[in-house]
Design a protein around this motif. Structure first.
Motif, PDB file in Angstrom:
ATOM      1  N   PRO A 150      19.858  40.769  65.808  1.00 29.78           N
ATOM      2  CA  PRO A 150      19.187  40.012  66.879  1.00 29.78           C
ATOM      3  C   PRO A 150      19.445  40.565  68.280  1.00 29.78           C
ATOM      4  CG  PRO A 150      21.143  38.838  66.175  1.00 29.78           C
ATOM      5  CD  PRO A 150      21.053  40.066  65.300  1.00 29.78           C
ATOM      6  N   GLN A 151      19.708  41.851  68.394  1.00 24.66           N
ATOM      7  CA  GLN A 151      19.917  42.464  69.713  1.00 24.66           C
ATOM      8  C   GLN A 151      18.975  43.657  69.896  1.00 24.66           C
ATOM      9  OE1 GLN A 151      23.249  42.644  67.820  1.00 24.66           O
ATOM     10  NE2 GLN A 151      23.446  40.472  68.289  1.00 24.66           N
ATOM     11  N   PHE A 152      18.729  43.983  71.164  1.00 28.23           N
ATOM     12  CA  PHE A 152      17.970  45.202  71.458  1.00 28.23           C
ATOM     13  C   PHE A 152      18.818  46.416  71.105  1.00 28.23           C
ATOM     14  CE2 PHE A 152      15.609  42.196  74.102  1.00 28.23           C
ATOM     15  CZ  PHE A 152      14.298  42.585  73.830  1.00 28.23           C
TER      16      PHE A 152
ATOM     17  N   PRO B 139      13.557  35.623  67.855  1.00 26.32           N
ATOM     18  CA  PRO B 139      12.263  36.061  67.321  1.00 26.32           C
ATOM     19  C   PRO B 139      12.452  37.003  66.135  1.00 26.32           C
ATOM     20  CG  PRO B 139      12.333  36.281  69.719  1.00 26.32           C
ATOM     21  CD  PRO B 139      13.723  35.965  69.281  1.00 26.32           C
ATOM     22  N   ASN B 140      11.590  36.871  65.150  1.00 19.01           N
ATOM     23  CA  ASN B 140      11.647  37.713  63.960  1.00 19.01           C
ATOM     24  C   ASN B 140      10.439  38.646  63.925  1.00 19.01           C
ATOM     25  OD1 ASN B 140      14.026  36.527  62.769  1.00 19.01           O
ATOM     26  ND2 ASN B 140      12.781  34.719  62.328  1.00 19.01           N
ATOM     27  N   GLY B 141      10.724  39.944  63.957  1.00 24.26           N
ATOM     28  CA  GLY B 141       9.666  40.944  63.948  1.00 24.26           C
ATOM     29  C   GLY B 141      10.188  42.268  64.476  1.00 24.26           C
ATOM     30  N   LEU B 142       9.258  43.194  64.707  1.00 25.61           N
ATOM     31  CA  LEU B 142       9.592  44.519  65.263  1.00 25.61           C
ATOM     32  C   LEU B 142       8.948  44.634  66.632  1.00 25.61           C
ATOM     33  CD1 LEU B 142       9.434  47.936  63.437  1.00 25.61           C
ATOM     34  CD2 LEU B 142       8.261  47.650  65.626  1.00 25.61           C
ATOM     35  N   GLY B 143       9.767  44.969  67.629  1.00 30.59           N
ATOM     36  CA  GLY B 143       9.230  45.048  68.988  1.00 30.59           C
ATOM     37  C   GLY B 143       9.778  46.227  69.768  1.00 30.59           C
ATOM     38  N   MET B 144       9.028  46.631  70.785  1.00 28.64           N
ATOM     39  CA  MET B 144       9.471  47.687  71.695  1.00 28.64           C
ATOM     40  C   MET B 144       9.019  47.348  73.110  1.00 28.64           C
ATOM     41  SD  MET B 144       8.932  51.279  69.597  1.00 28.64           S
ATOM     42  CE  MET B 144       9.972  52.172  70.770  1.00 28.64           C
ATOM     43  N   GLY B 145       9.986  47.264  74.035  1.00 28.02           N
ATOM     44  CA  GLY B 145       9.686  47.092  75.450  1.00 28.02           C
ATOM     45  C   GLY B 145       9.328  45.680  75.851  1.00 28.02           C
ATOM     46  N   GLY B 146       9.575  45.342  77.106  1.00 27.21           N
ATOM     47  CA  GLY B 146       9.241  44.018  77.625  1.00 27.21           C
ATOM     48  C   GLY B 146      10.360  43.033  77.359  1.00 27.21           C
ATOM     49  N   GLN B 147       9.996  41.852  76.856  1.00 28.83           N
ATOM     50  CA  GLN B 147      11.000  40.833  76.567  1.00 28.83           C
ATOM     51  C   GLN B 147      10.466  39.924  75.461  1.00 28.83           C
ATOM     52  OE1 GLN B 147      11.243  37.896  79.862  1.00 28.83           O
ATOM     53  NE2 GLN B 147       9.714  39.197  80.857  1.00 28.83           N
ATOM     54  N   HIS B 148      11.344  39.069  74.938  1.00 24.19           N
ATOM     55  CA  HIS B 148      10.946  38.187  73.842  1.00 24.19           C
ATOM     56  C   HIS B 148       9.710  37.382  74.223  1.00 24.19           C
ATOM     57  CE1 HIS B 148      14.405  39.341  71.599  1.00 24.19           C
ATOM     58  NE2 HIS B 148      15.277  38.807  72.424  1.00 24.19           N
ATOM     59  N   GLY B 149       8.721  37.439  73.350  1.00 27.30           N
ATOM     60  CA  GLY B 149       7.470  36.731  73.597  1.00 27.30           C
ATOM     61  C   GLY B 149       6.479  37.533  74.411  1.00 27.30           C
ATOM     62  N   TYR B 150       6.954  38.616  75.057  1.00 29.89           N
ATOM     63  CA  TYR B 150       6.093  39.436  75.913  1.00 29.89           C
ATOM     64  C   TYR B 150       6.424  40.919  75.714  1.00 29.89           C
ATOM     65  CZ  TYR B 150       4.951  35.044  78.180  1.00 29.89           C
ATOM     66  OH  TYR B 150       4.530  33.754  78.423  1.00 29.89           O
TER      67      TYR B 150
ATOM     68  N   MET C  22      14.096  48.833  71.786  1.00 27.85           N
ATOM     69  CA  MET C  22      13.589  48.564  70.431  1.00 27.85           C
ATOM     70  C   MET C  22      14.336  47.367  69.836  1.00 27.85           C
ATOM     71  SD  MET C  22      15.099  52.162  68.809  1.00 27.85           S
ATOM     72  CE  MET C  22      15.333  51.692  67.093  1.00 27.85           C
ATOM     73  N   TYR C  23      13.651  46.650  68.935  1.00 24.41           N
ATOM     74  CA  TYR C  23      14.192  45.389  68.413  1.00 24.41           C
ATOM     75  C   TYR C  23      13.640  45.164  67.016  1.00 24.41           C
ATOM     76  CZ  TYR C  23      14.858  40.252  68.139  1.00 24.41           C
ATOM     77  OH  TYR C  23      15.204  38.973  67.762  1.00 24.41           O
ATOM     78  N   LEU C  24      14.506  44.811  66.068  1.00 29.53           N
ATOM     79  CA  LEU C  24      14.076  44.506  64.707  1.00 29.53           C
ATOM     80  C   LEU C  24      14.931  43.364  64.173  1.00 29.53           C
ATOM     81  CD1 LEU C  24      12.314  45.260  62.227  1.00 29.53           C
ATOM     82  CD2 LEU C  24      14.156  46.822  61.529  1.00 29.53           C
ATOM     83  N   ASN C  25      14.281  42.266  63.814  1.00 26.03           N
ATOM     84  CA  ASN C  25      15.037  41.101  63.339  1.00 26.03           C
ATOM     85  C   ASN C  25      14.208  40.346  62.307  1.00 26.03           C
ATOM     86  OD1 ASN C  25      17.441  39.587  63.484  1.00 26.03           O
ATOM     87  ND2 ASN C  25      16.399  38.006  64.664  1.00 26.03           N
ATOM     88  N   HIS C  26      14.925  39.626  61.421  1.00 29.64           N
ATOM     89  CA  HIS C  26      14.235  38.892  60.363  1.00 29.64           C
ATOM     90  C   HIS C  26      15.158  37.799  59.832  1.00 29.64           C
ATOM     91  CE1 HIS C  26      11.138  38.008  57.659  1.00 29.64           C
ATOM     92  NE2 HIS C  26      11.414  38.842  56.657  1.00 29.64           N
ATOM     93  N   GLY C  27      14.568  36.666  59.497  1.00 28.38           N
ATOM     94  CA  GLY C  27      15.303  35.614  58.792  1.00 28.38           C
ATOM     95  C   GLY C  27      16.221  34.773  59.660  1.00 28.38           C
ATOM     96  N   GLN C  28      16.013  34.755  60.981  1.00 28.30           N
ATOM     97  CA  GLN C  28      16.860  33.945  61.861  1.00 28.30           C
ATOM     98  C   GLN C  28      16.061  32.796  62.461  1.00 28.30           C
ATOM     99  OE1 GLN C  28      19.428  35.474  64.739  1.00 28.30           O
ATOM    100  NE2 GLN C  28      20.765  36.392  63.202  1.00 28.30           N
ATOM    101  N   GLN C  29      16.739  31.687  62.648  1.00 26.44           N
ATOM    102  CA  GLN C  29      16.081  30.497  63.205  1.00 26.44           C
ATOM    103  C   GLN C  29      15.977  30.565  64.724  1.00 26.44           C
ATOM    104  OE1 GLN C  29      14.811  27.915  61.394  1.00 26.44           O
ATOM    105  NE2 GLN C  29      15.314  29.020  59.513  1.00 26.44           N
TER     106      GLN C  29
END
Length: 481
Positions: free
Chosen positions: A337-339, A377-388, A367-374
């Motif tokens: 759950p960290q960048f 955010p769960n998914g694969l992301g690059m750049g910006g911030q959570h939700g954006y 870069m960010y990769l997370n899954h299975g946490q309440q």
């Protein structure tokens, strides 16, 4: 005397080439001019031989039967004509300045010397004549046509010479739109003396003088590299001598993992060349397919299973509107759950525009990769911030977003997808460079190869995977060349 000046200029240019290179160039000129290497061929009489446009064109036709029937000539006709005008434009001391349709050996050698060994200033007058045989200020439209011809010729000749290293025109996206996209990206670097960059129709109608073109060639190294490929591989000269082709060594990376699998990559050859040039040098020699939604299914756990702990990767997506975009992850993906990552990461667009967007220094959300946490955010992301994110694939596979109004804070990229919230059509992930040791060892397959979801679930739970080092990478030892 004038004759001595001519001889000195010729000898100075000839001396730039090693003896074996001179022999290669002599051989090519003799072939084009109809000379032979028999006794006396290298005397003054042979030096009077000339090359015509018809001879250059005939050489292209003469070689077709050796290679693939689909590409019967080493170079497309427009580039052969441009090379001819470039050679013809060389002024020789002591020669009348009137137009001649024939190319003397001195012109031929100086042309080769200036384009393959020269500085930007030496290359530029020839390039100007290759763009337009009249010389003088050039319209943006003329530069665009030259650049598209140049890129088309590079793709063509690399395919013809079997130098695409496992890529092919069949296992990649159609190159024609990629040619236009890469030409447009290179032309975007044209800068007027006042520093402004004309765009769109304004660029096509703007006149650019020699100093502007010289600055452009100096700042856009692809132009010189592409010309080198066209000459070395197209005319088949200086193409196999050691240490003479370092500039084109990693132009195209070796392709692993796609051969014989019945799918075509989302990338086209011009995009592969351009994206590869932005990777760290030590990663440019090889791309290996790790994940393809068309091969491995549309599943986030499958995605994680194929990309985690596999070293630096390139992710490319296509949305339902046909937009192609992605990012380079400089570190192995880890589920947490960290960048992660560092400032070598970047985002890119392939279609409708080709561009690379590098870090701004504003934050470290690479870069960010997370899954299975309440709670995260769960998914694969690059750049910006959570939700954006600049680029986001939700763990509910198939949904994503590219929210960058006006720009992504981490990479200064615009919205990459056609719509801010998009539906995913296809996705690929390519490992670049050599696989990390943990991903490259061979051994008996584990249950994780049968059920990749199981591996992903272990990763999400933070469990160590004793058998991970035994996983078998795709075609690691197969030569796709």
């Amino acid at each position: 005397k004038m004759g001595n000046a001519e001889s000195n200029a010729y000898q100075n240019h000839l001396s730039r080439f090693l003896p074996e290179e001179q022999s290669d160039i002599d051989g090519l000129f003799n072939t084009l001019s109809g000379s032979s290497d028999s006794a006396g061929a290298k005397n003054a009489k042979a030096a009077k031989k000339t090359v015509t446009l018809a001879a250059l064109q005939a050489r292209q036709c003469y070689l077709w039967y050796i290679w693939d029937a689909h590409t019967r000539e080493p170079l497309p006709e427009p580039m052969t004509v441009r090379l001819y005008h470039g050679m013809k434009s060389i002024d020789l001391p002591g020669k009348s300045s009137g137009p001649s349709e024939q190319i003397a050996k001195e012109q031929f050698v100086i042309f080769m010397s200036n384009l393959l060994k020269g500085n930007a200033n030496e290359k530029i007058s020839i390039i100007m004549r290759m763009i337009a045989k009249t010389g003088g200020p050039l319209k943006g439209k003329q530069i665009q046509e030259f650049t598209e011809d140049l890129i088309t010729s590079v793709v063509h000749v690399l395919s013809y010479r079997k130098e695409l290293k496992g890529w092919s025109l069949e296992n990649t996206r159609d190159a024609s739109s990629g040619v236009k996209a890469l030409a447009s990206e290179l032309l975007s670097e044209l800068k007027l003396p006042d520093g402004t960059k004309p765009v769109g129709s304004q660029l096509l109608e703007t006149s650019f003088d020699q100093s502007v073109i010289e600055d452009w060639v100096y700042r856009v190294p692809q132009i010189s590299v592409f010309l080198s490929v066209v000459i070395r591989q197209g005319l088949h000269v200086l193409h196999s001598l050691p240490d003479q082709t370092n500039d084109i060594l990693n132009l195209v990376p070796h392709c692993k993992g796609i051969k014989g699998r019945g799918v075509a990559s989302l990338f086209d050859i011009p995009a592969i060349i351009y994206i590869n040039s932005h990777l760290p040098a030590e990663l440019q020699h090889k791309w290996q397919l790790l994940f393809s939604s068309r091969l491995h299914g549309e599943s986030f756990s499958q995605l994680c299973a194929h990309i985690v702990n596999k070293g630096p990767c390139i992710v490319i997506l296509r949305d339902l509107d046909g937009f192609l975009f992605g990012g380079f992850a400089s570190h192995s993906w880890e589920v947490k759950p960290q960048f992660q990552g560092d400032n070598r990461c970047f985002l890119f667009s392939v279609f409708p525009t080709l561009a690379v967007y590098t870090y701004t220094g504003y934050n470290d959300h690479y870069m960010y990769l997370n899954h299975g946490q309440q709670t995260m955010p769960n998914g694969l992301g690059m750049g910006g911030q959570h939700g954006y994110f600049g680029l986001w694939i939700d763990s509910d596979y198939g949904k994503g977003h590219s929210k960058a109004k006006p720009r992504c804070t981490t990479y200064n990229s615009p919205q990459l997808s056609a719509k801010e919230d998009f539906t995913l059509d296809a996705m690929e992930v390519w490992a670049v460079g050599d696989a990390p040791e943990s991903a490259g060892k061979k051994g008996k397959k584990s249950i994780l190869d049968v059920d990749p979801q199981a591996q992903a679930l272990l990763e999400m739970a933070g469990k160590s995977r004793q058998s991970e080092g035994l996983r078998e990478p795709l075609e690691e030892d197969e030569d796709d060349d």
